[in-house]
Design an enzyme around this catalytic site. Structure first.
Site, short mmCIF file in Angstrom:
data_model
loop_
_atom_site.label_atom_id
_atom_site.label_comp_id
_atom_site.label_asym_id
_atom_site.label_seq_id
_atom_site.Cartn_x
_atom_site.Cartn_y
_atom_site.Cartn_z
N ASP A 1 0.82 -1.20 0.00
CA ASP A 1 0.00 0.00 0.00
C ASP A 1 0.86 1.26 0.00
O ASP A 1 1.95 1.29 0.59
CB ASP A 1 -0.89 0.04 1.25
CG ASP A 1 -1.91 -1.10 1.26
OD1 ASP A 1 -2.20 -1.63 0.18
OD2 ASP A 1 -2.39 -1.43 2.35
N ARG A 2 0.32 2.32 -0.60
CA ARG A 2 1.01 3.59 -0.58
C ARG A 2 0.85 4.29 0.77
O ARG A 2 1.82 4.81 1.32
CB ARG A 2 0.48 4.50 -1.70
CG ARG A 2 1.09 5.89 -1.66
CD ARG A 2 0.56 6.78 -2.75
NE ARG A 2 1.15 8.11 -2.67
CZ ARG A 2 0.89 9.10 -3.50
NH1 ARG A 2 0.03 8.91 -4.48
NH2 ARG A 2 1.47 10.28 -3.35
#
Length: 332
Positions: free
Chosen positions: A94-95
């Site tokens: 995930d960012r």
């Protein structure tokens, strides 16, 4: 639904509409705020093998904050003087998180190079004989903080620890605001024109994930998502067999009997997409319908709920959280 030249097919919908069709098995009885800051969502990737300590591939354990795996790959390629394809990784992260994951760099030109991005840091360097590839990790360990939590979370967390949760693909698979879904459908409806390899693979994975999620949603709604039905090829999970759903592609369905009949009802709604997938070269596969988290622990700290657990490759922490908490105001 909208009609297509090959029969009925799903219309493009917003991500919220799509997610509403993928219900949790447990109705969340608590509310809270997720990912207020990146440090609220921490991920540590665990390699699935021992490093040889020698070889042409430089292995890097990298800490990223607010960076996707693809962004980190590009930074590492630039600073080590190689093509992006020579930088391998085991899993996409995930960012909006603080992540620690492994990368490999084939024959780097600059051995002691440092990333030029302040949010990407190399913590460990080693060597190995082959490139790191998707799925090479044993799993991921998560440490998650939910802010302003209220309601009842103990009952649902107890159920998750005992029986697991529906193994839906998470929203990350479908892009920001679900944008990958209409793009993949448009690609299909245009007759699958040539496109860049990465984009083509993205369209294929999006379509397969959406079909799988719809099949799993049907099993959640009829209560059979944890049952191995007649004709299910299953997948080994220790001494037991776990029920599975389709990852569509070329060839006949691997399911039969009751399982096949149930899946056909969903697949008919995706006829255009399934026909497209059969011509992409992707082969039929199966994915477990159930994921059981390892070492699930939780603690209330003031107004925060702290969670810790491990998941196998391909499982999404966001889908576990969807079984526990809803956004404020979403629980009556």
């Amino acid at each position: 639904m909208v009609a297509s030249r090959n029969g009925p097919g799903p219309a493009a919908k917003s991500l919220a509409e799509v997610q509403a069709a993928w219900p949790p098995a447990c109705r969340p009885a608590a509310t809270g705020v997720l990912r207020q800051v990146a440090a609220d969502f921490r991920v540590d990737e665990e390699l699935g093998f021992e490093l040889a300590g020698s070889g042409e591939h430089l292995y890097l354990r990298v800490r990223c904050e607010e960076r996707t795996t693809s962004q980190a790959q590009a930074v590492l390629a630039r600073c080590f003087g190689v093509a992006a394809m020579d930088v391998g990784y085991a899993g996409m992260k995930d960012r909006h998180a603080v992540t620690r994951q492994w990368f490999s760099v084939r024959a780097p030109r600059f051995l002691d190079a440092m990333p030029d991005d302040p949010r990407i840091a190399i913590e460990t360097r080693s060597r190995h004989i082959r490139k790191l590839r998707p799925g090479d990790h044993r799993g991921n360990r998560f440490a998650i903080v939910i802010k302003d939590v209220c309601g009842d979370w103990d009952e649902n967390l107890g159920k998750l620890a005992e029986r697991g949760f529906p193994n839906y693909f998470g929203e990350q698979r479908f892009g920001r605001s679900g944008a990958n879904i209409p793009r993949a459908l448009a690609w299909v409806q245009a007759g699958r024109p040539p496109c860049r390899r990465f984009v083509r693979a993205l369209h294929i994975s999006t379509l397969r994930a959406q079909i799988f999620n719809d099949v799993l949603a049907a099993r959640v709604q009829d209560g059979s998502w944890r049952e191995v039905l007649e004709g299910d090829p299953g997948t080994a999970a220790g001494p037991e067999c776990t029920p599975t759903g389709p990852l569509w592609g070329r060839g006949r369905s691997l399911a039969a009997a009751t399982t096949l009949a149930l899946e056909r009802a969903v697949l008919e709604c995706h006829r255009e997409a399934t026909e497209a997938l059969e011509f992409t070269g992707s082969h039929q596969a199966r994915r477990a319908l159930v994921t059981v988290p390892e070492d699930l622990v939780w603690e209330k700290v003031g107004t925060e709920l702290h969670l810790g657990f491990s998941l196998p490759p391909g499982a999404y922490a966001t889908r576990l959280l969807a079984e526990v908490v809803a956004r404020p105001g979403a629980v009556a």
